[in-house]
Write a protein that holds these residues in place. Structure first.
Motif, PDB file in Angstrom:
ATOM      1  N   ARG B 496       7.619  18.614  13.358  1.00 28.32           N
ATOM      2  CA  ARG B 496       8.723  17.653  13.384  1.00 28.32           C
ATOM      3  C   ARG B 496       8.457  16.468  12.457  1.00 28.32           C
ATOM      4  NH1 ARG B 496      12.687  18.327  16.818  1.00 28.32           N
ATOM      5  NH2 ARG B 496      12.442  20.042  18.272  1.00 28.32           N
ATOM      6  N   ARG B 497       7.227  16.393  11.992  1.00 30.98           N
ATOM      7  CA  ARG B 497       6.855  15.229  11.184  1.00 30.98           C
ATOM      8  C   ARG B 497       7.347  15.371   9.745  1.00 30.98           C
ATOM      9  NH1 ARG B 497       0.506  14.378  12.863  1.00 30.98           N
ATOM     10  NH2 ARG B 497       0.818  14.525  15.111  1.00 30.98           N
ATOM     11  N   THR B 498       7.641  14.221   9.164  1.00 34.29           N
ATOM     12  CA  THR B 498       7.890  14.196   7.735  1.00 34.29           C
ATOM     13  C   THR B 498       6.739  13.432   7.097  1.00 34.29           C
ATOM     14  OG1 THR B 498       9.275  12.291   8.156  1.00 34.29           O
ATOM     15  CG2 THR B 498      10.394  14.383   7.829  1.00 34.29           C
ATOM     16  N   GLU B 499       6.662  13.467   5.798  1.00 36.66           N
ATOM     17  CA  GLU B 499       5.452  12.964   5.166  1.00 36.66           C
ATOM     18  C   GLU B 499       5.222  11.467   5.376  1.00 36.66           C
ATOM     19  OE1 GLU B 499       3.368  13.447   0.865  1.00 36.66           O
ATOM     20  OE2 GLU B 499       4.649  15.035   1.626  1.00 36.66           O
ATOM     21  N   GLY B 500       6.284  10.684   5.408  1.00 38.54           N
ATOM     22  CA  GLY B 500       6.128   9.228   5.549  1.00 38.54           C
ATOM     23  C   GLY B 500       5.548   8.624   4.290  1.00 38.54           C
ATOM     24  N   ALA B 501       5.171   7.377   4.369  1.00 39.94           N
ATOM     25  CA  ALA B 501       4.604   6.703   3.196  1.00 39.94           C
ATOM     26  C   ALA B 501       3.092   6.930   3.177  1.00 39.94           C
ATOM     27  CB  ALA B 501       4.920   5.220   3.277  1.00 39.94           C
ATOM     28  N   PRO B 502       2.458   6.900   1.977  1.00 37.62           N
ATOM     29  CA  PRO B 502       1.001   7.060   1.939  1.00 37.62           C
ATOM     30  C   PRO B 502       0.292   5.941   2.707  1.00 37.62           C
ATOM     31  CG  PRO B 502       1.906   6.570  -0.253  1.00 37.62           C
ATOM     32  CD  PRO B 502       3.058   6.731   0.662  1.00 37.62           C
ATOM     33  N   ALA B 503      -0.913   6.250   3.191  1.00 31.43           N
ATOM     34  CA  ALA B 503      -1.632   5.296   4.049  1.00 31.43           C
ATOM     35  C   ALA B 503      -1.923   3.976   3.346  1.00 31.43           C
ATOM     36  CB  ALA B 503      -2.929   5.929   4.522  1.00 31.43           C
ATOM     37  N   ASP B 504      -2.020   3.999   2.014  1.00 27.01           N
ATOM     38  CA  ASP B 504      -2.346   2.747   1.332  1.00 27.01           C
ATOM     39  C   ASP B 504      -1.094   2.016   0.826  1.00 27.01           C
ATOM     40  OD1 ASP B 504      -1.723   4.660  -0.463  1.00 27.01           O
ATOM     41  OD2 ASP B 504      -3.354   4.249  -1.884  1.00 27.01           O
ATOM     42  N   ALA B 505       0.094   2.507   1.211  1.00 27.97           N
ATOM     43  CA  ALA B 505       1.333   1.841   0.787  1.00 27.97           C
ATOM     44  C   ALA B 505       1.471   0.515   1.527  1.00 27.97           C
ATOM     45  CB  ALA B 505       2.517   2.742   1.101  1.00 27.97           C
ATOM     46  N   PRO B 506       2.243  -0.435   0.953  1.00 25.73           N
ATOM     47  CA  PRO B 506       2.454  -1.706   1.659  1.00 25.73           C
ATOM     48  C   PRO B 506       3.103  -1.458   3.022  1.00 25.73           C
ATOM     49  CG  PRO B 506       3.389  -1.771  -0.555  1.00 25.73           C
ATOM     50  CD  PRO B 506       2.938  -0.370  -0.327  1.00 25.73           C
ATOM     51  N   LEU B 507       2.849  -2.389   3.923  1.00 24.97           N
ATOM     52  CA  LEU B 507       3.290  -2.212   5.303  1.00 24.97           C
ATOM     53  C   LEU B 507       4.792  -1.970   5.400  1.00 24.97           C
ATOM     54  CD1 LEU B 507       2.477  -2.250   8.287  1.00 24.97           C
ATOM     55  CD2 LEU B 507       3.061  -4.668   8.297  1.00 24.97           C
ATOM     56  N   SER B 508       5.578  -2.763   4.631  1.00 24.73           N
ATOM     57  CA  SER B 508       7.029  -2.636   4.758  1.00 24.73           C
ATOM     58  C   SER B 508       7.458  -1.203   4.400  1.00 24.73           C
ATOM     59  CB  SER B 508       7.719  -3.652   3.849  1.00 24.73           C
ATOM     60  OG  SER B 508       7.285  -3.452   2.521  1.00 24.73           O
ATOM     61  N   GLU B 509       6.788  -0.638   3.393  1.00 26.52           N
ATOM     62  CA  GLU B 509       7.133   0.725   2.986  1.00 26.52           C
ATOM     63  C   GLU B 509       6.738   1.722   4.085  1.00 26.52           C
ATOM     64  OE1 GLU B 509       5.859   3.655  -0.554  1.00 26.52           O
ATOM     65  OE2 GLU B 509       5.954   1.538  -1.117  1.00 26.52           O
ATOM     66  N   LEU B 511       6.489   1.077   7.219  1.00 30.84           N
ATOM     67  CA  LEU B 511       7.357   0.876   8.380  1.00 30.84           C
ATOM     68  C   LEU B 511       8.705   1.553   8.201  1.00 30.84           C
ATOM     69  CD1 LEU B 511       7.035  -2.834   9.532  1.00 30.84           C
ATOM     70  CD2 LEU B 511       6.713  -0.788  10.894  1.00 30.84           C
ATOM     71  N   ASN B 512       9.247   1.449   6.999  1.00 34.79           N
ATOM     72  CA  ASN B 512      10.599   1.947   6.784  1.00 34.79           C
ATOM     73  C   ASN B 512      10.666   3.441   6.500  1.00 34.79           C
ATOM     74  OD1 ASN B 512      11.735  -0.564   7.220  1.00 34.79           O
ATOM     75  ND2 ASN B 512      11.341  -1.211   5.124  1.00 34.79           N
ATOM     76  N   ALA B 513       9.505   4.046   6.242  1.00 35.44           N
ATOM     77  CA  ALA B 513       9.515   5.470   5.930  1.00 35.44           C
ATOM     78  C   ALA B 513       9.865   6.283   7.177  1.00 35.44           C
ATOM     79  CB  ALA B 513       8.142   5.875   5.412  1.00 35.44           C
TER      80      ALA B 513
END
Lengths: 49, 612
Positions: B496-509, B511-513
């Motif tokens: 059910r998971r989608t990739e989301g933002a990479p772990a080193d991406a800024p927090l806002s990114e 959060l919104n992914a």
């Protein structure tokens, strides 16, 4: 009166008579603190107090 | 048997009849003052009225701890640290001398007010704080025999207790004593990360998944906690390095200067923006807490040899830690008292008196059930009460029969509406479990933000929990165990998971992914604090979620407590309507009545929310 009975029973049960002078002094100081008008609001750090 | 907790925080009353928990309620719900610590006069009146009792009908009234033993600890503490601690002494003693030493008299006086006369043969009992917790965990559990672990800030002397329950007997076999306390350690970090002690612990727990797992900073914080702040033993007992903690001698929790020198960040000011350092700190202390609790659970296993574990005490409200204990595979089954904090002590105190003091027999429920009745132990209101409320406010509503009601409410949730849902008896414990809840669609990507900012008026990082049909839980989450009281977490299923933002991406990114197809209840670390809903314990809530499933294919909804920030969960139809009208909720359903926001008369908004 109930409190004094409780305190005495408690000191006997716990065998902590050495606390008795401390309790008397602290109660006296406590009474003074109240007489001096400090507010009786418990400091809110968990259930420490 | 009446159990009472009061005078510290979260006052409550619980009534036990023939060994069964029949009614229990928190005083804050009546007085609308969050964490109300006053004598629970309203809650006591309600539990007694519910069964047509007067105080003189009670076999005993049981207070949840021993005030004199706590007083002894305070005196010894001041004696040990003198002359340090004078300021704290001056602040603490007046309230003891005015009130807390006279708790016996206060309780009697309050009960005589309810009785309307003198109480001649009142039996007043005072079990130890951790015995009350242990009893609240063991007696209502579905186990005939279990290891018991209770962990909190502090009771009288004990801060952690391991015990063993068998039949109607409880024995406490090991304890850790003040000032060395896992609860106090967690609270110290709660304070340092800018949240209020006693209420902000949930927030710290919710913040932890925002930390970067395995990052250098988290590892550094963890190492510093283990190397400098605590000395953790193999059996889970720990010693706090008291040169870093000031709670024993001052009114503050930690030495800010020393902590800043140790961690390299200052204490966060309340309400200031939360930077990633504090998220990493929250994760570090969460991992430390997990480690300590798993070791304690292992010791409990070793000392008792039991296959079951029951938990209580404030630390047992940490769902992430509870799941770690479950995942450690030490016990076949783990059960947690839904009101694990001090309020639950009222229930435990009464049960301890029933079985330990009066030697009463313990009646077990069927194997699959605990004795908490789904934790629906509070006040319940009739259709007439709802009509009265509607007349009072000029509120407009439509009454709908059950099947049509589920259809309409599910359709509203599915199209993005936020729905207040008030049904039946109020929950016991800090969680709303579907009788005083705000519900929404878990598939909606922006629902978390909307709920936090427009409905709950709270920090946008705060996560939301799903209520999932018990039989469907494994479709969404990697879990095979029920979690009826929202006290465990489970990972969202991989597929059910989608990739989301990479772990080193800024927090806002990050959060919104989008993180899954149920983004509103999927935390940054892909976990969810789920509640499994059983048809047997809450048929109406189950039917609603089942209808939502028929319409959308998803057998779960977002469930958050029916209140706004700083306000206790609603209790009466009036509370529910007031909360509904003061927020941007789209409709509220009370019993079978639907109140649509668009149909309601003009309402001058009041700021309900305050500090929590």
């Amino acid at each position: 009166m109930d409190l004094l009975k409780d305190l005495w029973g408690f000191l006997r049960e716990r065998k902590k008579f050495w606390l008795l002078p401390a309790i008397i002094v602290l109660l006296l100081v406590g009474v003074l603190i109240i007489a001096a008008g400090s507010s009786a609001v418990a400091p809110l750090i968990y259930t420490i107090f | 048997m009446l159990g009472i907790s009061a005078y510290y925080h979260d006052s409550a009353a619980a009534l036990i009849i023939d060994g069964r928990v029949v009614a229990a309620a928190h005083e804050e719900r009546f007085t609308r003052k969050k964490h109300d610590d006053s004598f629970p006069a309203n809650a006591v009146r309600w539990v007694l009225d519910e069964y047509g009792l007067k105080p003189s009908d009670l076999a005993a009234v049981v207070f949840y701890d021993k005030p004199l033993l706590k007083f002894e600890r305070l005196l010894e503490m001041y004696h040990r640290y003198a002359p340090r601690g004078v300021g704290s002494f001056v602040a603490a003693m007046p309230v003891w001398i005015k009130d807390k030493l006279f708790i016996r008299g206060h309780i009697r006086k309050e009960l005589e007010k309810l009785e309307g006369g003198k109480l001649k043969n009142l039996t007043l009992l005072f079990p130890e704080h951790h015995l009350s917790h242990a009893a609240s965990a063991f007696y209502p559990s579905p186990f005939d025999e279990a290891a018991i672990l209770t962990v909190d800030g502090v009771g009288e002397w004990a801060t952690t207790v391991i015990g063993h329950g068998s039949g109607k007997d409880i024995s406490l076999v090991a304890e850790m004593r003040f000032p060395h306390s896992l609860g106090m350690l967690y609270s110290a970090f709660t304070y340092y990360c800018g949240f209020k002690i006693n209420s902000g612990e949930y927030k710290l727990m919710g913040l932890a998944p925002y930390g970067r797992k395995g990052s250098a900073r988290v590892e550094e914080f963890r190492r510093k906690i283990f190397d400098t702040l605590i000395d953790l033993k193999e059996d889970g007992s720990l010693l706090l390095n008291m040169s870093y903690f000031t709670f024993a001698t001052t009114l503050r929790t930690v030495d800010d200067r020393k902590w800043e020198a140790l961690f390299g960040i200052p204490p966060r000011a309340q309400e200031s923006p939360i930077t990633e350092s504090y998220m990493d700190m929250a994760l570090a202390i969460q991992e430390v807490t997990d480690e300590v609790m798993v070791r304690l659970a292992r010791t409990a296993k070793k000392l008792t040899g039991s296959r079951n574990l029951v938990l209580a005490g404030g630390v047992a409200l940490n769902c992430t830690t509870n799941q770690k204990i479950r995942d450690a595979g030490l016990f076949d089954r783990v059960w947690i008292q839904p009101a694990a904090g001090d309020a639950g002590g009222a229930l435990g105190a009464a049960l301890a008196a029933e079985h330990v003091y009066f030697d009463g027999p313990r009646r077990m429920e069927k194997e699959e059930f605990d004795a908490m009745q789904g934790a629906f132990l509070g006040p319940e209101y009739s259709e007439l009460d709802v009509e009265r409320m509607a007349r009072r406010f000029g509120a407009v509503y439509t009454r709908v029969a059950d099947e049509a009601l589920y259809k309409e409410v599910a359709a509203r949730i599915a199209c993005g509406q936020v729905v207040g849902w008030m049904q039946g008896a109020m929950e016991w414990g800090p969680r709303a479990l579907g009788n005083r809840s705000i519900l929404a669609d878990p598939r909606s990507p922006d629902m978390q933000k909307k709920l936090n900012l427009k409905i709950k008026y709270r920090e946008s990082f705060r996560p939301f929990a799903p209520s999932v049909l018990e039989e469907d839980a494994a479709e969404y989450f990697e879990t095979a165990e029920p979690s009826p009281y929202m006290l465990f977490v489970a990972p969202v299923k991989e597929d059910r998971r989608t990739e989301g933002a990479p772990a080193d991406a800024p927090l806002s990114e990050r959060l919104n992914a989008l993180r899954s197809d149920i983004p509103c209840v999927t935390h940054l670390d892909y976990s969810a604090r789920l509640q499994t809903v059983s048809k047997k314990t809450n048929p109406r809530y189950w039917a609603l979620i089942n209808e939502f499933k028929k319409q959308t294919g998803y057998g779960l909804v977002v469930n958050t407590s029916f209140n706004v920030r700083g306000e206790p969960i609603v209790m009466t139809p009036e509370d529910a309507y007031r909360c509904f009208m003061n927020t941007e909720m789209d409709c509220v359903v009370i019993g079978s009545c639907i109140f649509d926001k668009q149909d309601q008369p003009y309402w001058k908004r009041q700021e309900l929310y305050g500090e929590d």
